[in-house]
Design a protein around this motif. Structure first.
Motif, PDB file in Angstrom:
ATOM      1  N   LYS A  98      51.301   8.110 -20.606  1.00  0.00           N
ATOM      2  CA  LYS A  98      51.653   7.497 -21.813  1.00  0.00           C
ATOM      3  C   LYS A  98      52.300   6.612 -21.998  1.00  0.00           C
ATOM      4  O   LYS A  98      51.918   5.008 -22.222  1.00  0.00           O
ATOM      5  CB  LYS A  98      51.994   8.066 -22.897  1.00  0.00           C
ATOM      6  N   VAL A 140      41.664  -9.355 -21.647  1.00  0.00           N
ATOM      7  CA  VAL A 140      40.355  -9.621 -21.802  1.00  0.00           C
ATOM      8  C   VAL A 140      39.653  -9.470 -20.762  1.00  0.00           C
ATOM      9  O   VAL A 140      38.780  -9.789 -20.588  1.00  0.00           O
ATOM     10  CB  VAL A 140      40.442 -10.727 -22.961  1.00  0.00           C
ATOM     11  N   ILE A 164      38.372  -6.038 -19.605  1.00  0.00           N
ATOM     12  CA  ILE A 164      37.445  -5.340 -20.532  1.00  0.00           C
ATOM     13  C   ILE A 164      36.465  -5.194 -18.862  1.00  0.00           C
ATOM     14  O   ILE A 164      36.248  -4.172 -19.112  1.00  0.00           O
ATOM     15  CB  ILE A 164      37.635  -5.835 -21.951  1.00  0.00           C
ATOM     16  N   VAL A 186      35.228  -5.641 -16.541  1.00  0.00           N
ATOM     17  CA  VAL A 186      35.830  -5.409 -15.383  1.00  0.00           C
ATOM     18  C   VAL A 186      35.626  -3.899 -15.386  1.00  0.00           C
ATOM     19  O   VAL A 186      35.545  -2.886 -14.264  1.00  0.00           O
ATOM     20  CB  VAL A 186      36.748  -5.420 -14.626  1.00  0.00           C
ATOM     21  N   ASN A 197      34.877  -1.844 -17.679  1.00  0.00           N
ATOM     22  CA  ASN A 197      33.097  -1.279 -18.107  1.00  0.00           C
ATOM     23  C   ASN A 197      32.290  -1.280 -17.148  1.00  0.00           C
ATOM     24  O   ASN A 197      31.392  -0.237 -16.929  1.00  0.00           O
ATOM     25  CB  ASN A 197      33.167  -2.889 -19.075  1.00  0.00           C
ATOM     26  N   GLU A 204      33.327   0.788 -15.107  1.00  0.00           N
ATOM     27  CA  GLU A 204      33.161   2.513 -16.050  1.00  0.00           C
ATOM     28  C   GLU A 204      34.545   2.982 -14.967  1.00  0.00           C
ATOM     29  O   GLU A 204      35.152   4.020 -15.085  1.00  0.00           O
ATOM     30  CB  GLU A 204      31.870   3.432 -15.140  1.00  0.00           C
ATOM     31  N   LEU A 229      39.008   1.337 -20.084  1.00  0.00           N
ATOM     32  CA  LEU A 229      38.865   1.329 -21.350  1.00  0.00           C
ATOM     33  C   LEU A 229      38.959   1.329 -22.127  1.00  0.00           C
ATOM     34  O   LEU A 229      39.681   0.159 -23.171  1.00  0.00           O
ATOM     35  CB  LEU A 229      36.865   1.441 -21.082  1.00  0.00           C
ATOM     36  N   ASP A 230      39.655   2.756 -22.896  1.00  0.00           N
ATOM     37  CA  ASP A 230      40.354   2.999 -23.712  1.00  0.00           C
ATOM     38  C   ASP A 230      41.441   2.533 -23.749  1.00  0.00           C
ATOM     39  O   ASP A 230      41.824   2.139 -25.498  1.00  0.00           O
ATOM     40  CB  ASP A 230      40.508   4.435 -23.671  1.00  0.00           C
ATOM     41  N   ASN A 271      40.528  -1.401 -24.128  1.00  0.00           N
ATOM     42  CA  ASN A 271      40.521  -1.900 -26.084  1.00  0.00           C
ATOM     43  C   ASN A 271      41.564  -1.231 -27.078  1.00  0.00           C
ATOM     44  O   ASN A 271      41.531  -2.185 -27.977  1.00  0.00           O
ATOM     45  CB  ASN A 271      39.309  -0.558 -26.338  1.00  0.00           C
ATOM     46  N   VAL A 314      43.874  -4.535 -27.338  1.00  0.00           N
ATOM     47  CA  VAL A 314      42.973  -5.874 -27.549  1.00  0.00           C
ATOM     48  C   VAL A 314      43.213  -4.936 -29.493  1.00  0.00           C
ATOM     49  O   VAL A 314      43.607  -6.144 -30.033  1.00  0.00           O
ATOM     50  CB  VAL A 314      41.841  -5.718 -26.847  1.00  0.00           C
ATOM     51  N   ALA A 315      42.532  -4.325 -29.327  1.00  0.00           N
ATOM     52  CA  ALA A 315      42.406  -3.922 -30.354  1.00  0.00           C
ATOM     53  C   ALA A 315      43.739  -4.190 -31.548  1.00  0.00           C
ATOM     54  O   ALA A 315      43.780  -4.798 -32.712  1.00  0.00           O
ATOM     55  CB  ALA A 315      42.375  -2.351 -30.975  1.00  0.00           C
ATOM     56  N   ILE A 321      44.803  -7.357 -32.146  1.00  0.00           N
ATOM     57  CA  ILE A 321      44.246  -8.936 -33.017  1.00  0.00           C
ATOM     58  C   ILE A 321      44.625  -8.348 -34.708  1.00  0.00           C
ATOM     59  O   ILE A 321      43.793  -8.553 -35.778  1.00  0.00           O
ATOM     60  CB  ILE A 321      42.697  -8.957 -32.909  1.00  0.00           C
ATOM     61  N   GLU A 322      44.942  -6.636 -34.812  1.00  0.00           N
ATOM     62  CA  GLU A 322      44.812  -6.633 -36.071  1.00  0.00           C
ATOM     63  C   GLU A 322      45.864  -7.096 -37.304  1.00  0.00           C
ATOM     64  O   GLU A 322      46.970  -7.894 -36.981  1.00  0.00           O
ATOM     65  CB  GLU A 322      45.555  -5.549 -36.330  1.00  0.00           C
TER      66      GLU A 322
END
Lengths: 183, 514
Positions: A101, A117, A120, A122, A124, A127, A132-133, A136, A139-140, A143-144
């Motif tokens: 973690k 950005v 992501i 790549v 994706n 895979e 990816l988790d 994402n 990024v979330a 931009i919160e």
């Protein structure tokens, strides 16, 4: 006390572009060559490459290949993705949730918005679910509670709405902003 | 960079060396091909990349991202992002419902809070809705609930609680039975009288009914419950005035009953024994905090009989539950986590595990609120450990109730805000602070606020406060204190306040992080 000469197998080298042959290790690990869209060559250990589901299934389909072309992936995000996966391999060998973690958090913290950005798609494409988790989520977090304008510039998006459409959107989304203090 | 290529790679068995580079010959690529990633154009990425990102955002941030451009607006209204709605932290009235109705066509699952929101549900026009969970429904009326049932004939799961729904009567339950033949789960707290007529309507119309809970009622027709022949899980926790002799005779004949919860009732020893020994398919009988039974029971009795278990406050719950799932008794203290691992292999055991978690989260919350003196020892011995285990449940509502219970059970004197040091430290010693901080970081606001509240209350204890600070809790709480969700922000601010009390150096640290 161990000296630097008898380094254990687990410490994989960090160089990506020109890895040195690992003469110290008992069993030589197979290397796989990845070629980015800007024609950079990456030699990675097989175990790392197998973290990429896309590369893995490529090999399952054509086992004799020695170079995997990645025409949609440029060198910079690819090198960062490889860096991440190398660490994940270590955690697979030595599970330590807290350390993992911590590493994942640090990995994204030190990256620029653009790096995140860029990685992501790549992650994706290759895979890599864990990455990816992590991306994402990062990024979330960034931009919160940010304004629409901020989000646009974060992703480099041009506004293609008319004034009327924007007004309609504001009405449509009013419920989601209910109770939000403007700051 | 196309979705098609990736899928082809993932699923294709054919050998195709050119596969990675073959994106140009896929006819269904459309405009999704992006030439390079150097000049990354997000609006040109495969849909699922962007939709996935949307799924990490709360409704406000989704709205902001949707408002950036046409492409994102379209992606942001993808049905897969709107199959579940949690409107507990939004002003959910008829206006909101009408705005959401265009996105609700695919809505499966809805959570709401309070009677006014209940009135708005119909305006969502979500005809496929199959799961509704209502919180704080004290003022929801029969008329509203009947309308909801009539408009959502696909309903499979209806949960109203844990607060009592005083205004709901058996009339509405009958309407639900008649309108919603697909109903599988019905869980309502605090309906005063559940009549035989209502229960028989459920028995007649809802042939797939598997799980029923009539909790905190004054009276439930115990004979009629015997007609619910499809039911596997039944809870009457906290329900009064049950005639236990006849109830145990009738219920022990329920042909599919696997789990029965009679916690916090006045069930007698002989009725517990009759249910436990003569119910044919019963696996789990939960009889927690039943004073009449506990006065009569012999402490040396066995709680495991031919594969059935009896759970009481004084037997080892972890061990008993564990024995259901595995023969071995290794790693006993972590049995509940263990079932989460074995769950996927056996669906019937999965259902049992899920139900036990649900039942325990309700029980623990209720006794945390009432804090009966006689359960002090239970908290110390296993109650606290159970709460920590439930924090790791895969059911979000169970996690929320567990966090809420932790926030509640450590406060032993509401008026003076006294926190019991022993209880607080029990949570801390078993890794609870880390678990709560992780939940506080969840993007789900229900979990955020419950976890922040728990950390706030625990931090009244100076040892816990130090532990929270040591593992980076101040930053997490400071982040939450900036939340636009007022409830989350208030709980987090409370936590920061508690962390700062009496320790000057921390005030500086908190100010710096804000």
């Amino acid at each position: 006390m161990s000296s630097s000469t008898d380094s254990p197998t687990l410490t994989t080298e960090t160089t990506q572009l020109s890895p040195q042959p690992d003469t110290e290790t008992a069993k030589p690990t197979k290397k796989i060559t990845l070629k980015s869209s800007d024609n950079q060559i990456f030699e990675v250990e097989e175990s790392v490459a197998m973290e990429f589901a896309t590369v893995k299934s490529f090999f399952e389909d054509s086992p004799s290949t020695d170079t995997v072309p990645l025409p949609n992936v440029t060198a910079k995000p690819l090198s960062q993705v490889i860096e991440f996966c190398k660490e994940q391999i270590k955690f697979k060998a030595n599970p330590d949730e807290a350390q993992k973690k911590k590493y994942n958090a640090e990995f994204v913290t030190e990256k620029s918005d653009k790096d995140l950005v860029d990685m992501i798609p790549v992650a994706n494409y290759l895979e890599i679910k864990d990455l990816l988790d992590v991306l994402n989520q990062a990024v979330a977090d960034r931009i919160e509670n940010k304004s629409v304008e901020y989000v646009r510039s974060f992703f480099g998006i041009d506004n293609d709405f008319t004034a009327e459409e924007e007004a309609a959107l504001r009405r449509e989304h009013a419920w989601a902003y209910e109770g939000v203090d403007e700051d | 960079m196309t979705r098609t290529v990736r899928r082809k790679l993932a699923h294709s068995k054919e050998k195709n060396k050119e596969i990675v580079g073959s994106d140009s010959d896929n006819p269904d690529d459309g405009c999704l091909c992006s030439s390079t990633i150097c000049d990354l154009d997000w609006t040109a990425l495969p849909d699922d990349t962007a939709i996935q990102l949307f799924s990490y955002l709360n409704y406000r941030d989704r709205a902001s991202l949707s408002a950036t451009c046409q492409t994102f607006r379209l992606l942001g209204s993808s049905p897969c992002l709107w199959d579940s709605l949690d409107l507990r932290y939004h002003k959910f009235d008829i206006t909101t419902a009408q705005l959401l109705s265009s996105r609700s066509k695919n809505l499966q699952k809805l959570r709401f809070l309070g009677g006014e929101s209940a009135d708005a549900i119909i305006s969502l026009e979500a005809r496929d809705l199959c799961e509704i969970s209502g919180y704080f429904c004290r003022d929801i009326t029969d008329a509203t609930l009947s309308m909801i049932a009539a408009r959502h004939v696909m309903l499979e799961c209806l949960q109203l609680g844990p607060d009592v729904c005083e205004r709901i009567t058996s009339f509405a339950i009958r309407v639900i039975a008649i309108c919603c033949p697909k109903l599988k789960r019905l869980q309502i707290s605090g309906v005063k009288v559940v009549t035989g007529e209502a229960i028989n309507a459920l028995a007649k119309h809802c042939r797939q009914l598997v799980e029923v809970a009539f909790m905190e009622s004054d009276s439930v027709d115990e004979f009629a419950l015997g007609n619910l022949t499809s039911v596997q899980f039944l809870s009457l926790a906290g329900t009064k005035n049950l005639k236990w002799n006849s109830a145990s005779c009738v219920w022990s004949k329920l042909p599919k009953l696997v789990g029965l919860d009679v916690s916090r009732t006045d069930i007698t020893f002989s009725s517990v024994m009759r249910l436990f020994l003569s119910s044919q398919y019963l696996k789990v009988l939960v009889a927690l905090n039943c004073p009449v039974f506990e006065a009569e029971v012999d402490n040396h009795m066995t709680y495991n009989h031919k594969g059935k278990i009896l759970l009481t406050v004084f037997n080892d719950i972890f061990k008993a539950v564990g024995s259901l799932f595995v023969d071995i008794t290794e790693n006993e203290s972590n049995m509940l986590s263990y079932w989460r691992k074995v769950k996927s292999t056996d669906r019937s055991m999965d259902a049992i595990a899920t139900w036990i978690e649900w039942i325990f989260s309700h029980f623990l919350l209720r006794i945390a609120e009432n804090n009966p003196k006689e359960l002090d020892a239970f908290w110390i011995k296993q109650g606290a450990a159970l709460l920590l285990d439930l924090l790791q449940s895969s059911q979000e509502d169970v996690q929320e109730r567990a966090a809420n219970s932790i926030a509640t059970f450590v406060v032993i004197d509401d008026e003076n805000a006294t926190v019991d040091a022993q209880r607080a430290e029990l949570v801390m010693q078993n890794g609870g602070i880390r678990l709560l901080l992780d939940l506080a970081r969840s993007y789900r606001e229900g979990l955020q606020s419950e976890a922040a509240k728990a950390i706030a209350n625990l931090s009244v204890d100076s040892k816990v406060a130090k532990a929270v600070a040591d593992i980076g809790g101040i930053n997490i709480l400071a982040g939450l204190a900036r939340s636009v969700n007022r409830l989350v922000a208030e709980e987090a601010a409370g936590g920061l306040w508690n962390l700062s009390v009496g320790e000057e150096h921390k005030v500086v640290e908190i100010e710096a992080s804000l």
